[in-house]
Structures are given as C-alpha cells and as structure tokens.
Write a protein that holds these residues in place. Structure first.
Motif, mmCIF file in Angstrom:
data_model
loop_
_atom_site.group_PDB
_atom_site.id
_atom_site.type_symbol
_atom_site.label_atom_id
_atom_site.label_comp_id
_atom_site.label_asym_id
_atom_site.label_seq_id
_atom_site.Cartn_x
_atom_site.Cartn_y
_atom_site.Cartn_z
ATOM 1 N N VAL A 148 0.655 -1.316 -0.156
ATOM 2 C CA VAL A 148 -0.076 0.190 0.026
ATOM 3 C C VAL A 148 0.849 1.136 -0.063
ATOM 4 C CG1 VAL A 148 -1.595 1.172 1.301
ATOM 5 C CG2 VAL A 148 -2.093 -0.997 1.028
ATOM 6 N N ILE A 149 1.729 1.366 0.680
ATOM 7 C CA ILE A 149 2.860 2.312 0.800
ATOM 8 C C ILE A 149 3.657 2.623 -0.501
ATOM 9 C CG2 ILE A 149 4.928 3.311 1.860
ATOM 10 C CD1 ILE A 149 2.451 3.236 3.710
ATOM 11 N N ASP A 150 3.819 1.525 -1.194
ATOM 12 C CA ASP A 150 4.358 1.509 -2.512
ATOM 13 C C ASP A 150 3.412 2.174 -3.643
ATOM 14 O OD1 ASP A 150 6.180 -1.582 -2.509
ATOM 15 O OD2 ASP A 150 6.902 0.362 -1.726
ATOM 16 N N LYS A 151 2.231 1.877 -3.493
ATOM 17 C CA LYS A 151 0.963 2.503 -4.221
ATOM 18 C C LYS A 151 0.947 3.887 -3.881
ATOM 19 C CE LYS A 151 -0.199 0.771 -7.137
ATOM 20 N NZ LYS A 151 0.417 0.657 -8.247
ATOM 21 N N VAL A 152 0.968 4.311 -2.733
ATOM 22 C CA VAL A 152 1.123 5.655 -2.496
ATOM 23 C C VAL A 152 2.101 6.482 -3.146
ATOM 24 C CG1 VAL A 152 1.097 7.567 -0.336
ATOM 25 C CG2 VAL A 152 -0.163 5.171 0.008
ATOM 26 N N LYS A 153 3.065 5.786 -3.029
ATOM 27 C CA LYS A 153 4.385 6.493 -3.781
ATOM 28 C C LYS A 153 4.084 6.564 -5.315
ATOM 29 C CE LYS A 153 7.976 5.092 -0.423
ATOM 30 N NZ LYS A 153 9.158 4.253 -0.560
ATOM 31 N N GLU A 154 3.379 5.311 -5.766
ATOM 32 C CA GLU A 154 3.444 5.487 -7.298
ATOM 33 C C GLU A 154 2.268 6.520 -7.833
ATOM 34 O OE1 GLU A 154 3.814 0.675 -7.838
ATOM 35 O OE2 GLU A 154 2.031 1.661 -8.906
ATOM 36 N N TYR A 155 1.112 6.566 -6.928
ATOM 37 C CA TYR A 155 0.059 7.633 -6.974
ATOM 38 C C TYR A 155 0.865 9.038 -7.032
ATOM 39 C CZ TYR A 155 -4.176 10.077 -6.750
ATOM 40 O OH TYR A 155 -5.413 10.846 -6.881
ATOM 41 N N VAL A 156 1.606 9.254 -6.145
ATOM 42 C CA VAL A 156 2.247 10.677 -5.980
ATOM 43 C C VAL A 156 3.288 10.891 -7.260
ATOM 44 C CG1 VAL A 156 4.106 11.993 -4.847
ATOM 45 C CG2 VAL A 156 2.396 11.108 -3.594
ATOM 46 N N GLU A 157 3.985 9.998 -7.734
ATOM 47 C CA GLU A 157 4.641 9.987 -8.926
ATOM 48 C C GLU A 157 3.719 10.173 -10.105
ATOM 49 O OE1 GLU A 157 7.129 6.641 -9.852
ATOM 50 O OE2 GLU A 157 7.846 7.519 -11.680
ATOM 51 N N LEU A 173 -7.819 4.026 -1.374
ATOM 52 C CA LEU A 173 -7.390 2.919 -0.844
ATOM 53 C C LEU A 173 -8.206 2.342 0.116
ATOM 54 C CD1 LEU A 173 -3.538 3.733 -0.763
ATOM 55 C CD2 LEU A 173 -4.754 2.415 -2.412
ATOM 56 N N HIS A 174 -9.401 2.943 0.693
ATOM 57 C CA HIS A 174 -10.261 2.702 1.649
ATOM 58 C C HIS A 174 -9.539 2.313 3.032
ATOM 59 C CE1 HIS A 174 -13.056 2.001 -1.387
ATOM 60 N NE2 HIS A 174 -12.114 1.153 -2.116
ATOM 61 N N PHE A 175 -8.518 3.389 3.248
ATOM 62 C CA PHE A 175 -7.959 3.299 4.521
ATOM 63 C C PHE A 175 -8.277 4.457 5.502
ATOM 64 C CE2 PHE A 175 -4.606 0.220 5.207
ATOM 65 C CZ PHE A 175 -4.625 -0.664 4.060
ATOM 66 N N ASN A 176 -8.216 4.679 6.584
ATOM 67 C CA ASN A 176 -8.505 5.611 7.654
ATOM 68 C C ASN A 176 -7.173 6.604 7.307
ATOM 69 O OD1 ASN A 176 -7.419 6.880 10.271
ATOM 70 N ND2 ASN A 176 -9.599 6.913 10.325
ATOM 71 N N CYS A 177 -7.576 7.767 7.236
ATOM 72 C CA CYS A 177 -6.316 8.784 6.965
ATOM 73 C C CYS A 177 -5.238 8.962 7.838
ATOM 74 C CB CYS A 177 -6.969 10.259 6.478
ATOM 75 S SG CYS A 177 -5.756 11.475 5.905
ATOM 76 N N SER A 178 -5.783 9.002 9.206
ATOM 77 C CA SER A 178 -4.565 8.980 10.213
ATOM 78 C C SER A 178 -3.831 7.731 10.104
ATOM 79 C CB SER A 178 -5.251 9.339 11.595
ATOM 80 O OG SER A 178 -5.836 10.606 11.498
ATOM 81 N N TYR A 179 -4.550 6.505 10.105
ATOM 82 C CA TYR A 179 -3.892 5.378 10.290
ATOM 83 C C TYR A 179 -2.824 5.168 8.920
ATOM 84 C CZ TYR A 179 -3.219 0.241 10.061
ATOM 85 O OH TYR A 179 -2.475 -1.025 9.815
ATOM 86 N N LEU A 180 -3.101 5.607 7.766
ATOM 87 C CA LEU A 180 -2.422 5.573 6.612
ATOM 88 C C LEU A 180 -1.163 6.494 6.718
ATOM 89 C CD1 LEU A 180 -1.681 4.325 3.994
ATOM 90 C CD2 LEU A 180 -3.127 5.979 2.787
ATOM 91 N N GLY A 181 -1.355 7.623 7.308
ATOM 92 C CA GLY A 181 -0.426 8.747 7.692
ATOM 93 C C GLY A 181 0.729 7.991 8.467
ATOM 94 N N GLN A 182 0.223 7.389 9.690
ATOM 95 C CA GLN A 182 1.086 6.856 10.724
ATOM 96 C C GLN A 182 2.070 5.674 9.905
ATOM 97 O OE1 GLN A 182 -1.499 5.408 13.925
ATOM 98 N NE2 GLN A 182 -1.807 7.571 14.278
ATOM 99 N N LYS A 183 1.316 4.952 9.114
ATOM 100 C CA LYS A 183 1.925 3.729 8.424
ATOM 101 C C LYS A 183 3.141 4.209 7.542
ATOM 102 C CE LYS A 183 0.383 0.375 10.602
ATOM 103 N NZ LYS A 183 1.140 -0.532 11.500
#
Length: 253
Positions: A148-157, A173-183
């Motif tokens: 999921v973190i890799d997909k966040v990076k791909e999305y940014v790119e 990604l169907h994640f809680n924003c605070s949770y994804l930010g921490q991860k």
C-alpha cells in the motif's frame, strides 16, 4: 465520458459557442446547468462532476468569487469562459487553481483544445486511481501494508502535477487517513507531506538540470500554480532560488 456542470452567469448568451460546441467529441457531456452561483454550489454538492465550466462574460467578479466558493468544498477542475483579458483576474484564477481561463474572443478551437488537455489529465488521474484500487488489500498483513505504501508513492509520482492530499489517497485505498499517515511515516521515515515536498523539489531540480523548460513551466509540472509559493518552497528546500540553482548546475557541468 466526463460529466460537466455548465454555469452561465451571463444569462443572455445561450447561443454562444459553449452551447453549440460538440462536447462529446472532446470526451465530455453537459450533465448539469446553473444560472446562479447558489444553484451551481448546490449542484456541486449533490452530484459528482468532472468539470465545472463557468461562462462569466459580463460577470467576471462573480465568476472568480464562485471559483473560491467551489474550492472551499471541492478540487473539481474549473474552466473560465468569456470576458476581457485581465491580469489581476488571471492571477486570482491561478490562485484558485483554475484549469484554464479563456477570455473573449473565444473560438470553438480554443475551447476544444482546452478540453482535450484537461481530458488527458483526467485520464491519467483515473488510471492512477485504478492502479491504487487494484492493490488495496488487508491492512493487517505486513507485506500488504508495504504494498500500500508503494502504491501511495506510485500515485504521487503519476499525479505530481495535480493537487494531492493524503485524505484523497486514503479514500481511494479505503484506509483511515490518520492510520495510513502513521504507517507511511513508519515505513518511509518522514510524513506524507514531507515526502510529497521532497518528490516535487527533486523533480524540479532534475528538470532545471536536464531541460530548457522555463521555471513557471516546471512549477506547473510539479504541482504549483502559484509561482511565489513555488519559489519559496524551492529556496527553502535547496537554499538557493530556482534560477540560481540552474546557473550553479550549468557551471559545474
């Protein structure tokens, strides 16, 4: 087909180009109409439009004000149509991240070209969304979290030229924003906003070094519509201005 909300603040212009243009050929469909700012805001809140086109002509001040009110609730692309060419209005339009500003005299070719450019951007963003959705998986699995973190990076790119927020990515990604930010911070050792700034600045440095693009063009490529904000961020990140950085690179090359 992308849905368009057409806002006509100059109600005596129903026969002008926006109504005679074949929007479908450019990949858009007129799905909503409003003749007041209040009606436009109401429709924006009720339905999901891919574009808001505002025909302001003799109501330019009201058109710019409407852009600001729309931006309070949405980052939907906006195209401003009609009226005189005015530098101060253009600056305000840039501040509200308007996709295009087409003053009179307006031709069908100008509007079509603007729509095709926007369609390309929307297609790219949609493709990035599909990629992100495809790899959304169990948040309890460690390898899935890394993915999921890799997909966040791909999305940014892929969407670096657009307005990007962690909240939007979290929804995709169907994640809680605070949770994804921490991860994200745990995996990357920096916050999402710090990472986004790093990617934009490194991309800007690379373009300054390897292309002849003008600074304002580079700013747009890395997601900044306000030049002053880009200059401030670039100097804070590198310690020198964009022009100074390009000169330093050319000297050492």
């Amino acid at each position: 087909m992308y849905k368009v909300l057409f806002v006509d603040l100059n109600q005596h212009s129903r026969e002008k180009i926006p109504y005679t243009l074949d929007w479908n050929r450019a990949g858009f469909a007129l799905e909503g109409y409003a003749d007041t700012s209040a009606a436009a805001l109401s429709l924006c809140g009720k339905d999901h439009f891919s574009l808001v086109a505002i025909n302001m002509n003799e109501a330019q001040a009201e058109g710019i004000e409407l852009c600001g009110r729309i931006r309070c609730q949405s980052f939907v692309p906006i195209i401003l149509i009609g009226g005189v060419s005015d530098f101060q209005l253009a600056r305000k339009a840039m501040y509200y991240q308007v996709s295009d500003y087409l003053p009179d005299p307006l031709s069908a070719d100008d509007l079509t070209a603007s729509l095709l450019t926007l369609k390309h951007k929307l297609d790219s963003a949609l493709q990035a969304d599909h990629h992100a959705h495809a790899l959304s998986s169990s948040e309890n699995d460690s390898s899935a979290q890394t993915n999921v973190i890799d997909k966040v990076k791909e999305y940014v790119e892929e969407a670096l030229h657009q307005n990007i927020t962690l909240k939007e990515i979290s929804n995709i990604l169907h994640f809680n924003c605070s949770y994804l930010g921490q991860k994200f911070k745990c995996h990357v050792n920096m916050t999402f906003n710090e990472y986004l700034l790093q990617q934009r600045m490194e991309k800007a440095k690379s373009l300054l070094q390897h292309t002849d693009m003008k600074v304002y063009e580079i700013a747009n490529v890395v997601g900044y519509s306000e030049m002053d904000w880009f200059y401030k961020k670039f100097k804070s990140y590198t310690g020198v201005s964009a022009n100074e950085y390009r000169k330093m690179i050319s000297i050492t090359a």
